[in-house]
Scaffold this active site. Structure first.
Site, PDB file in Angstrom:
ATOM      1  N   ASN B 399     -34.652 -13.532  63.977  1.00 34.04           N
ATOM      2  CA  ASN B 399     -33.748 -12.373  64.561  1.00 34.04           C
ATOM      3  C   ASN B 399     -34.882 -11.027  64.785  1.00 34.04           C
ATOM      4  OD1 ASN B 399     -32.166 -11.403  66.268  1.00 34.04           O
ATOM      5  ND2 ASN B 399     -31.263 -11.326  65.233  1.00 34.04           N
ATOM      6  N   ASP B 400     -34.269 -10.167  63.992  1.00 33.84           N
ATOM      7  CA  ASP B 400     -34.505  -8.481  63.232  1.00 33.84           C
ATOM      8  C   ASP B 400     -36.309  -8.178  63.340  1.00 33.84           C
ATOM      9  OD1 ASP B 400     -32.215  -8.111  63.451  1.00 33.84           O
ATOM     10  OD2 ASP B 400     -31.928  -7.577  61.247  1.00 33.84           O
ATOM     11  N   VAL B 401     -37.253  -9.771  62.941  1.00 38.59           N
ATOM     12  CA  VAL B 401     -38.861  -9.386  62.463  1.00 38.59           C
ATOM     13  C   VAL B 401     -39.165  -9.781  63.710  1.00 38.59           C
ATOM     14  CG1 VAL B 401     -38.557  -9.956  60.098  1.00 38.59           C
ATOM     15  CG2 VAL B 401     -38.334 -11.619  61.893  1.00 38.59           C
ATOM     16  N   ALA B 439     -30.294  -6.459  60.043  1.00 42.72           N
ATOM     17  CA  ALA B 439     -30.234  -4.773  60.401  1.00 42.72           C
ATOM     18  C   ALA B 439     -29.256  -4.658  61.307  1.00 42.72           C
ATOM     19  CB  ALA B 439     -31.340  -4.167  61.371  1.00 42.72           C
TER      20      ALA B 439
END
Lengths: 101, 474
Positions: B399-401, B439
């Site tokens: 996700n965030d990456v 995040a």
């Protein structure tokens, strides 16, 4: 500050620098085996445990020695074996029998 | 220095060289296994030399020798059996346990040494060189022992992976730290003896627990690295206490390794080490958000069949596996899909973010276990330029990456190194929901026109994609 302590500190600091130098080149692919392998290396604490055995004479001392010896041996044996198992899996080409379709 | 001493010191030096060269060989997958074996050979030589030293001195009592042998036998068998049986997905918690016992053993050396001193002579007469390192060893070793056990429990699912708030945690930590300073100070000035040392042990164990409990599952790669660095330092301190150079060298090497990995992991997660230790807002194993958690913009959904056909007719596919894939244990499914595509002549590689998985580099081990060739496992710097040439980027449980928002300032992921998934011609995201990553923000990738979502669990989704590939493309 005794010369002996200073010699020990010198060794410590230089080893830290060698560690930084060597390890910063390890690729991300190998970070887990690196950590596990480094983990096995601090199993050298077993040498320290063996050395304090020479001065152990009290019941409390024997209890501590038994626990420390078991801890350190587990660290060494387990650490090296698990690292070796992991590294054995890293292959440039997939093994024939392992191909799933 | 007698001839015998010269030989033993030379062997210990050779062992230290083996450790350094062993680590050096770990810089390439081709030589890494040999490196580990070299390091193990050095360890065996160190142990054998110490046996000879003990036998020659003849100082140890028979009971001490028996106790030592028994302890080593039990520990070695337990460690070997656990190492042989562990599944690769359970690797992080086992490594964490090995780390805990290493730290524990280091602390016990200092305590054992103090016990022996108090019995045979005046403990208060010990030089500061010994007492200071004793306190440091006991403190760091104790924190590592309890902290690593808590971390292992979280990774194994024995303890909840989500951050556990300790009531008044900061105050407890402060109180424990003051206790360490007071008791440690008393020990250094030769007051209190073993009793105050035990107080330092107890306080250190408490600090380890209170420090690790509030840290969430997604932050674990950083925590494990940090605890690894602690153990190395504790072992080096034990080396200072008993005047053993191999312990100082090996401990410093491991301390450096742990410190580097900690920094790398914290940078890759865009978090400061301090913020992670403060803890409290990392996520657990489950996605924090529910389905469609406040997504803005249009999200295009795709079907298994469309996605399978798109993959089959691509010429270059990059698979981006994330934490979700590790949590769903879908590594075999993803490799099976990659192999089926490779057989069709599709160029397949994996783009792996440094923090994918549960410990540094864990995803690579999972994929290697599932038989993915390491030549296809690319790290972030290697894979990012390739996305522009990829027809499809298949994101599984990451996700965030992959959030392009990281390139803009002013949000929680700003500045975080990301995989440039959005540069691919088209993107397929296999994910259970639009839930947030750790995040806690929307992933802008999901609303881009070239992105299609395939809502599914990683394991089920990949199995369906493989079945679809076989059904529609013969």
């Amino acid at each position: 500050m005794t010369p002996l302590l200073f010699a020990d500190i010198t060794v410590f600091v230089l080893s830290l620098l060698v560690g930084f130098e060597v390890i910063s080149k390890v690729p991300a692919t190998l970070h887990t085996p690196l950590m596990s392998g480094a983990n096995a290396i601090h199993g050298v604490v077993i040498v320290g445990v063996m050395l304090i055995a020479a001065n152990t004479t009290t019941p409390v001392g024997y209890g501590l020695l038994l626990l420390a010896a078991a801890f350190a041996a587990m660290n060494v044996a387990g650490g090296y074996i698990v690292t070796d198992r992991m590294l054995a899996m890293f292959k440039a080409r997939p093994a024939e029998q392992g191909v799933r379709s | 220095m007698s001839g015998f001493d010269t030989v033993t010191h030379a062997v210990y030096l050779a062992c230290a060289v083996c450790f350094v060269l062993g680590l050096h060989l770990m810089t390439s997958p081709v030589t890494a296994r040999r490196g580990n074996q070299l390091s193990a050979a050095g360890m065996l030589a160190a142990i054998a030399t110490t046996v000879v030293v003990l036998a020659r001195d003849g100082q140890a009592t028979l009971l001490a020798a028996v106790t030592l042998t028994l302890g080593i036998a039990v520990g070695a068998v337990a460690g070997a059996v656990a190492a042989h049986r562990v599944k690769m997905t359970a690797m992080p918690q086992l490594v964490s346990v090995f780390n805990a016992v290493g730290g524990g053993a280091a602390a016990l050396i200092a305590v054992g040494d103090a016990v022996a001193q108090s019995h045979s002579g005046d403990l208060a007469a010990e030089p500061v060189r010994v007492t200071l390192t004793t306190v440091l060893d006991v403190l760091i070793g104790g924190v590592t022992l309890s902290g690593s056990l808590v971390a292992s429990g979280k990774l194994a699912g024995v303890l909840p992976g989500r951050p556990i708030a300790v009531p008044a945690g900061r105050w407890i930590n402060l109180a424990l730290a003051l206790a360490v300073v007071a008791a440690g100070g008393a020990y250094l000035t030769g007051n209190g003896g073993l009793a105050v040392l035990c107080l330092v042990v107890a306080a250190a164990l408490g600090i380890g627990v209170v420090m690790t409990l509030p840290i969430g599952g997604a932050d674990m790669p950083v925590v494990i690295s940090l605890l690894n660095a602690f153990t190395g330092t504790a072992v080096a301190m034990a080396g200072f206490v008993i005047g053993s150079t191999p312990l100082i060298i090996a401990g410093a090497l491991v301390g450096a390794a742990g410190a580097i990995l900690t920094k790398l992991m914290a940078d890759a997660m865009n978090r400061s080490i301090g913020a992670i230790i403060a803890g409290g807002f990392g996520t657990g194993d489950e996605n924090a958000g529910g389905p469609a958690a406040g997504a803005t913009g249009t999200v295009r959904q795709t079907t298994v069949d469309d996605a399978a056909i798109q993959l089959a007719y691509a010429s270059k596919v990059i698979i981006v596996p994330g934490y979700g894939l590790a949590a769903a244990q879908a590594q075999h499914e993803v490799v099976a899909l990659a192999q089926a595509l490779t057989e069709r002549g599709v160029d397949v590689s994996y783009g792996i973010h440094p923090v994918a998985g549960r410990m540094p580099g864990h995803m690579n081990v999972l994929l290697a276990e599932a038989n993915a060739p390491y030549t296809e496992l690319k790290d972030i710097d290697e894979i990012n330029p390739e996305f522009a040439r990829a027809d499809v980027a298949l994101v599984v449980g990451a996700n965030d990456v992959t959030n392009p928002a990281a390139r803009r300032p002013g949000n929680p992921v700003s500045g975080m190194p990301i995989l440039d998934v959005d540069h691919a011609k088209s993107v397929i995201v296999v994910k259970r929901s639009l839930g947030h990553g750790y995040a806690g923000i929307d992933n802008e990738l999901y609303t881009q026109p070239n992105t299609a979502m395939l809502f599914s669990d990683a394991k089920a989704g990949l199995t369906a994609l493989l079945a679809g590939l076989h059904a529609y493309v013969s």
